[in-house]
Design an enzyme around this catalytic site. Structure first.
Site, PDB file in Angstrom:
ATOM      1  NE  ARG A  18      29.988 -49.945 -73.874  1.00 51.77           N
ATOM      2  CZ  ARG A  18      28.809 -49.886 -74.466  1.00 51.77           C
ATOM      3  NH1 ARG A  18      28.331 -50.930 -75.113  1.00 51.77           N
ATOM      4  NH2 ARG A  18      28.097 -48.791 -74.399  1.00 51.77           N
ATOM      5  CE1 TYR A  23      25.776 -52.007 -71.472  1.00 51.12           C
ATOM      6  CE2 TYR A  23      27.842 -50.827 -71.113  1.00 51.12           C
ATOM      7  CZ  TYR A  23      26.505 -50.827 -71.477  1.00 51.12           C
ATOM      8  OH  TYR A  23      25.895 -49.658 -71.845  1.00 51.12           O
ATOM      9  CG  ASN A  74      22.160 -54.347 -77.557  1.00 52.75           C
ATOM     10  OD1 ASN A  74      21.871 -53.150 -77.593  1.00 52.75           O
ATOM     11  ND2 ASN A  74      22.752 -54.910 -76.517  1.00 52.75           N
ATOM     12  CB  ALA A  77      24.740 -45.316 -78.423  1.00 51.17           C
ATOM     13  CD  GLU A  98      14.534 -51.594 -78.030  1.00 53.32           C
ATOM     14  OE1 GLU A  98      13.312 -51.445 -78.279  1.00 53.32           O
ATOM     15  OE2 GLU A  98      15.213 -50.721 -77.459  1.00 53.32           O
ATOM     16  CG  HIS A 100      18.504 -52.475 -74.466  1.00 53.31           C
ATOM     17  ND1 HIS A 100      19.317 -51.730 -75.293  1.00 53.31           N
ATOM     18  CD2 HIS A 100      17.237 -52.250 -74.882  1.00 53.31           C
ATOM     19  CE1 HIS A 100      18.577 -51.077 -76.160  1.00 53.31           C
ATOM     20  NE2 HIS A 100      17.297 -51.383 -75.941  1.00 53.31           N
TER      21      HIS A 100
HETATM   22  C1  DQA Z   1      22.794 -51.135 -74.278  1.00 55.56           C
HETATM   23  C2  DQA Z   1      22.239 -49.916 -73.534  1.00 55.56           C
HETATM   24  C3  DQA Z   1      22.500 -48.638 -74.316  1.00 55.56           C
HETATM   25  O1  DQA Z   1      22.006 -47.513 -73.593  1.00 55.56           O
HETATM   26  C4  DQA Z   1      23.987 -48.437 -74.539  1.00 55.56           C
HETATM   27  O2  DQA Z   1      24.205 -47.309 -75.355  1.00 55.56           O
HETATM   28  C5  DQA Z   1      24.664 -49.653 -75.082  1.00 55.56           C
HETATM   29  C6  DQA Z   1      24.260 -50.973 -74.607  1.00 55.56           C
HETATM   30  C7  DQA Z   1      22.636 -52.433 -73.465  1.00 55.56           C
HETATM   31  O3  DQA Z   1      22.755 -53.513 -74.055  1.00 55.56           O
HETATM   32  O4  DQA Z   1      22.441 -52.394 -72.238  1.00 55.56           O
HETATM   33  O5  DQA Z   1      25.628 -49.550 -75.840  1.00 55.56           O
HETATM   34  O6  DQA Z   1      22.055 -51.301 -75.487  1.00 55.56           O
END
Ligand code: DQA
Length: 150
Positions: A18, A23, A74, A77, A98, A100
């Site tokens: 993905r 990522y 995580n 979205a 949280e 990301h």
């Molecule tokens: C995310 C950032 C979000 O905006 C996105 O929808 C994801 C991944 C991240 O880990 O950077 O799915 O949470």
């Protein structure tokens, strides 16, 4: 040993294929292994889960609240729009970090809002998979300090 849930929302099982430019190339299996290995180092019993289903995620959050388990989350979205997830997380009884992989604040405008951040202990974003390592370190510190609700 303290048990910690590492919960991952939609599309995160597709890590590696993905949008690798956003990522990275590591897979969800790599992420799971990294979290478990970090847990061993920090004396935490880490359990990694992923779902694309909001209802399942909410059930896991209820389980964490009922069993007083710290959570690294995580929300993917769901971060940006799920008031149902936020309401579930507001019932937490242990620290919530949280995380990301990317830095949502540096991306599209719809990613700048987190409806989850206000009920989390704190947020770590933008460090790739290292965000999870830092989050688990934070959980270990909070547990050591005895901060039940973070
Ligand atoms: C995310 C950032 C979000 O905006 C996105 O929808 C994801 C991944 C991240 O880990 O950077 O799915 O949470």
């Amino acid at each position: 040993m303290t048990r910690v849930l590492v919960l991952n929302g939609p599309n995160l099982r597709r890590l590696g294929t993905r949008e690798p430019e956003v990522y990275g190339a590591d897979t969800f299996e790599d992420l799971s292994a990294l979290c478990r290995e970090t847990g061993r180092r920090l004396d935490l019993q880490v359990e990694v889960r992923q779902t694309d289903d909001e209802a399942e995620m909410i059930r896991w959050v209820h389980q964490a609240a009922d069993e007083r388990l710290p959570v690294v989350l995580n929300p993917a979205a769901f971060t940006h729009y799920s008031y149902a997830l936020r309401d579930a997380l507001a019932q937490r009884t242990a620290p919530l970090v949280e995380v990301h992989i990317s830095n949502p604040a540096a991306r599209e405008e719809f990613r700048h809002t987190s409806v989850v951040a206000g009920v989390a202990t704190g947020t770590i974003a933008g460090f790739g998979l290292m965000s999870y390592v830092l989050a688990l370190q934070a959980v270990a510190e909070l547990v050591a300090e005895g901060r039940a609700a973070g």
